[in-house]
Design a protein around this motif. Structure first.
Motif: not given
Length: 149
Positions: A21-22, A24-27, A144-149
């Protein structure tokens, strides 16, 4: 940039996290890309010829540097700073240590040290450092968005 580097280091253990959703790529992709950009710019600044520096105008450069933000989803990472298919945590730590060292080294370079940005043209040392901060923050926000959403 120390705080940004510390935050990148902090998220390395979460390299495999993905939130489509944030992004297409991983952290790990964002960490690897950010570190590749920092390291490559620093290396280019170190090997540049300050006497050959000529400023160039770019509306995109003016916009990004003035606003201090890079819009999401518009630019594509140049080939030289794209992460590999498989990202290894130990490689990220090596790149991180390299970035810390190189960022320390460029503090002593002449003002007219420069590098050629693929979209913004030639950037001097001060502008390069500002761009590196903006670019790193851009990817940290995505992380941050990947980790919080």
């Amino acid at each position: 940039m120390e705080k940004q580097l510390a935050e990148l280091q902090e998220v390395i253990p979460k390299a495999g996290k993905l939130n489509e959703k944030v992004s297409r790529s991983e952290v790990g992709w964002h960490v690897d890309h950010s570190l590749k950009v920092l390291n490559n710019i620093c290396l280019e600044l170190k090997k540049s010829s300050p006497e050959d520096y000529k400023p160039s105008f770019s509306f995109k450069k003016l916009l990004v540097l003035t606003l201090g933000k890079i819009p999401r989803g518009i630019a594509k990472a140049p080939k030289g700073v794209r992460p590999p298919m498989e990202i290894k945590e130990e490689e990220l730590y090596i790149q991180l240590e390299n970035a810390k060292s190189l960022l320390d080294e460029i503090k002593r370079l002449p003002e007219k040290s420069n590098f050629e940005h693929p979209y913004f043209g030639r950037l001097d040392l001060k502008t390069s450092i500002k761009f590196m901060r903006i670019h790193t923050e851009h990817h940290l926000k995505i992380i941050r968005d990947i980790l919080t959403n």
